[in-house]
Design a protein around this motif. Structure first.
Motif, mmCIF file in Angstrom:
data_model
loop_
_atom_site.group_PDB
_atom_site.id
_atom_site.type_symbol
_atom_site.label_atom_id
_atom_site.label_comp_id
_atom_site.label_asym_id
_atom_site.label_seq_id
_atom_site.Cartn_x
_atom_site.Cartn_y
_atom_site.Cartn_z
ATOM 1 N N GLN A 11 45.101 68.987 23.668
ATOM 2 C CA GLN A 11 44.770 67.631 24.096
ATOM 3 C C GLN A 11 43.386 67.562 24.750
ATOM 4 O O GLN A 11 42.647 66.589 24.566
ATOM 5 N N VAL A 12 43.027 68.612 25.504
ATOM 6 C CA VAL A 12 41.705 68.635 26.135
ATOM 7 C C VAL A 12 40.615 68.673 25.066
ATOM 8 O O VAL A 12 39.621 67.940 25.136
ATOM 9 N N ALA A 23 33.490 77.698 35.272
ATOM 10 C CA ALA A 23 34.224 76.434 35.390
ATOM 11 C C ALA A 23 34.738 75.972 34.033
ATOM 12 O O ALA A 23 35.890 75.526 33.904
ATOM 13 N N ALA A 24 33.882 76.069 32.982
ATOM 14 C CA ALA A 24 34.320 75.681 31.646
ATOM 15 C C ALA A 24 35.477 76.559 31.177
ATOM 16 O O ALA A 24 36.466 76.071 30.606
ATOM 17 N N GLY A 25 35.356 77.864 31.424
ATOM 18 C CA GLY A 25 36.452 78.765 31.040
ATOM 19 C C GLY A 25 37.726 78.481 31.804
ATOM 20 O O GLY A 25 38.824 78.577 31.247
ATOM 21 N N ALA A 26 37.605 78.114 33.085
ATOM 22 C CA ALA A 26 38.792 77.832 33.884
ATOM 23 C C ALA A 26 39.517 76.589 33.373
ATOM 24 O O ALA A 26 40.752 76.541 33.348
ATOM 25 N N PRO A 29 24.351 79.083 36.708
ATOM 26 C CA PRO A 29 24.869 79.107 35.330
ATOM 27 C C PRO A 29 26.138 79.937 35.184
ATOM 28 O O PRO A 29 27.000 79.609 34.359
ATOM 29 N N MET A 30 26.272 81.006 35.986
ATOM 30 C CA MET A 30 27.495 81.806 35.915
ATOM 31 C C MET A 30 28.705 80.990 36.354
ATOM 32 O O MET A 30 29.767 81.032 35.720
ATOM 33 N N LEU A 54 27.269 69.063 26.801
ATOM 34 C CA LEU A 54 28.276 69.970 27.362
ATOM 35 C C LEU A 54 27.633 71.063 28.205
ATOM 36 O O LEU A 54 28.148 71.432 29.272
ATOM 37 N N VAL A 55 26.492 71.580 27.735
ATOM 38 C CA VAL A 55 25.787 72.600 28.524
ATOM 39 C C VAL A 55 25.296 72.020 29.836
ATOM 40 O O VAL A 55 25.420 72.647 30.904
ATOM 41 N N LEU A 56 24.745 70.815 29.791
ATOM 42 C CA LEU A 56 24.286 70.174 31.020
ATOM 43 C C LEU A 56 25.446 69.921 31.988
ATOM 44 O O LEU A 56 25.304 70.078 33.203
ATOM 45 N N ALA A 57 26.594 69.519 31.439
ATOM 46 C CA ALA A 57 27.763 69.302 32.299
ATOM 47 C C ALA A 57 28.182 70.601 32.989
ATOM 48 O O ALA A 57 28.515 70.610 34.180
ATOM 49 N N ALA A 58 28.154 71.691 32.213
ATOM 50 C CA ALA A 58 28.494 72.991 32.808
ATOM 51 C C ALA A 58 27.482 73.387 33.886
ATOM 52 O O ALA A 58 27.843 73.926 34.937
ATOM 53 N N LEU A 59 26.189 73.101 33.634
ATOM 54 C CA LEU A 59 25.168 73.430 34.621
ATOM 55 C C LEU A 59 25.337 72.607 35.898
ATOM 56 O O LEU A 59 25.150 73.113 37.008
ATOM 57 N N VAL A 60 25.677 71.325 35.733
ATOM 58 C CA VAL A 60 25.921 70.490 36.915
ATOM 59 C C VAL A 60 27.079 71.059 37.728
ATOM 60 O O VAL A 60 27.008 71.156 38.964
#
Length: 504
Positions: free
Chosen positions: A209-210, A193-196, A187-188, A230-236
């Protein structure tokens, strides 16, 4: 077989360090060149921007390579009969020296570039705090690094012979990779990744645009489902990152016992690492079971040892891990091999702690989750009923989780004496079963709060110069805890127990 000490001649680092520096700086400059070029294009046009960036890149690479050439020219080291010396610096010359009898670690690391060139970085340390306790030779040839490691860690073989084999103690099982996604790293990494993505899009001026693109994808989707997706995408993304990180850290893993009583851990895919632990400095092992890994019946094994690298860089490199997350039975067997014991102390039957300890954990957990619920309830009564519904949802979800974790934390509590070792276990999110050599205990700390005194409990901590420095049996029965400490190290605690005021 002992080798004679080498002549105390001065040696230089490998001259290819200049090439390594130039290539590393070139990679960094290439990564920064794209956003810089885009920014300059708005002011000077594309051709001029490219020329300016190229000229700047060549200048930066040249300066860095020149500075490293000077460092190489001014750096030299030697290994004498009694000391290891390192001299470096141009205007401000640094002369550092370590006594050979105080050296406890000689670790070899090599990133991908160094490996392609046959080079390694050698870290020679005494295991004490601070950078002054470590000498870094960056880089030398791999053959030179191995020579220094064997020479500086040379010890007379003092381990008593037994059934436990020399040579290979554990080797990587690729199936252990299944424990990587259930670690807290996943999860970290997902959040990172989302923050990047947002940060990089901001650098190139495309963050709007994103956000707009993501909004278009979920325009017809309810907000709750949008958040879930979105949470699931981040977890993947986090799971993929955790798998990649595990492969990089633990590929080619091997734990060996070398002649002379040294445990050696070798691992790493792109960056190879070689970490040596003297058995003479080993004071026990710590069987660590993070919650996700424990649910799959696995644990990792850490060394409790004196003199293991404690400078800032080494502390962040899992230098004390002997075995990555593996099946619990395998971790126990490796612990027995490492400690040269027929039965592992980490598998000893533990004395459970009183039920009063369970009540303390239930109260702590409920207080931790009900405090924010109470605040939300008060704010909801004053501001908006929406907060009342949020408070109710938090209570419904958090209270059962808190109770389950509290009960699990109570079940984890235990202590025992197993041969030469005292064993303590505690924790739920991170359960730790520490087997500490009784001869390594240098003192005891007994703590008893007002609430513990009323419940007949106390916490007793074994202090040691090894590992984390303190290993605690939390909330033991008062008499049991003191008896445990007195039996573990006879004579250490009794003088204090006998000082009870007369007539009390």
């Amino acid at each position: 077989m002992s080798t004679a000490a080498p002549p105390a001649d001065w040696h230089r680092l490998d001259p290819r360090t200049v090439l390594v520096t130039a290539l590393v700086v070139a990679g960094v400059v290439a990564g920064a060149a794209i956003p810089v070029t885009l920014g300059l294009t708005r002011l000077f046009g594309f051709p001029a921007a490219v020329l300016q960036v190229l000229a700047g890149a060549l200048l930066v690479i040249g300066v860095a390579a020149g500075a490293d050439r000077v460092r190489w020219h001014r750096t030299r080291y030697r290994v004498g009969e009694e000391r290891v010396d390192l001299h470096t610096g141009l205007l401000l010359v640094k002369r550092r020296s370590l006594a050979r009898d105080r050296i406890r670690t000689v670790d070899l690391t090599a990133n991908l570039m160094l490996r392609l060139l046959g080079l390694v970085t050698v870290r020679i340390g005494t295991g004490e705090q601070g950078s002054e306790s470590t000498l870094v030779l960056d880089p030398v040839t791999r053959a030179e690094g191995e020579r220094l490691r064997l020479l500086l860690l040379e010890r007379a073989a003092t381990a008593s012979p037994g059934v436990h084999r020399e040579g290979e103690l554990a080797v990587l099982d690729p199936r252990w990779i299944r424990y990587a996604p259930v670690s807290f790293v996943a999860p970290m990494l997902g959040g990172a990744a989302a923050g990047a993505v947002m940060q990089v899009s901001d650098w190139i001026g495309a963050q709007g645009q994103v956000i707009e693109w993501v909004g278009d994808r979920f325009r017809e989707t309810p907000l709750l489902w949008t958040i879930i997706v979105l949470v699931l995408a981040a977890l993947v993304a986090g799971v993929v990152g955790a798998l990649g990180l595990w492969i990089e850290m633990w590929w080619n893993y091997r734990l060996e016992r070398e002649a002379g009583g040294t445990l050696r851990v070798r691992r790493g895919l792109f960056t190879s690492r070689s970490i040596s632990v003297e058995e003479a400095r080993l004071r026990g092992v710590d069987l660590v079971e993070p919650l996700g890994v424990r649910l799959l019946g696995a644990a990792r094994l850490d060394a409790i040892t004196t003199g293991l690298a404690k400078d800032h860089e080494a502390r962040n490199a899992d230098h004390n891990t002997l075995l990555p997350a593996a099946p619990r039975t395998r971790a126990d067997s490796v612990a027995a091999d490492v400690l040269r014991e027929p039965d592992t102390p980490t598998g000893a039957a533990l004395t459970p702690h009183p039920r009063a300890a369970r009540g303390r954990r239930l109260r702590w957990s409920l207080a931790a989750v009900l405090a924010p619920v109470l605040i939300l309830t008060l704010l909801g009564a004053l501001l908006t009923p929406v907060l009342l519904w949020i408070a109710l949802g938090c209570a419904v979800v958090a209270v059962p989780v808190a109770v389950a974790l509290a009960l699990d934390a109570y079940r984890a509590l235990g202590h025992a004496l197993s041969g030469r070792y005292l064993v303590t276990r505690s924790g739920t999110v991170r359960r730790s079963t520490a087997a500490l050599e009784r001869a390594g205990v240098i003192g005891w700390t007994v703590k008893q709060s007002v609430f513990q005194r009323r419940a007949g409990l106390l916490s007793i901590t074994a202090t040691t110069a090894a590992g984390g420095g303190a290993y605690t049996a939390y909330d033991t029965d008062a008499s049991e805890g003191l008896t445990f400490a007195a039996d573990a190290v006879p004579g250490l605690l009794e003088p204090f127990l006998e000082r009870s005021p007369k007539g009390a």
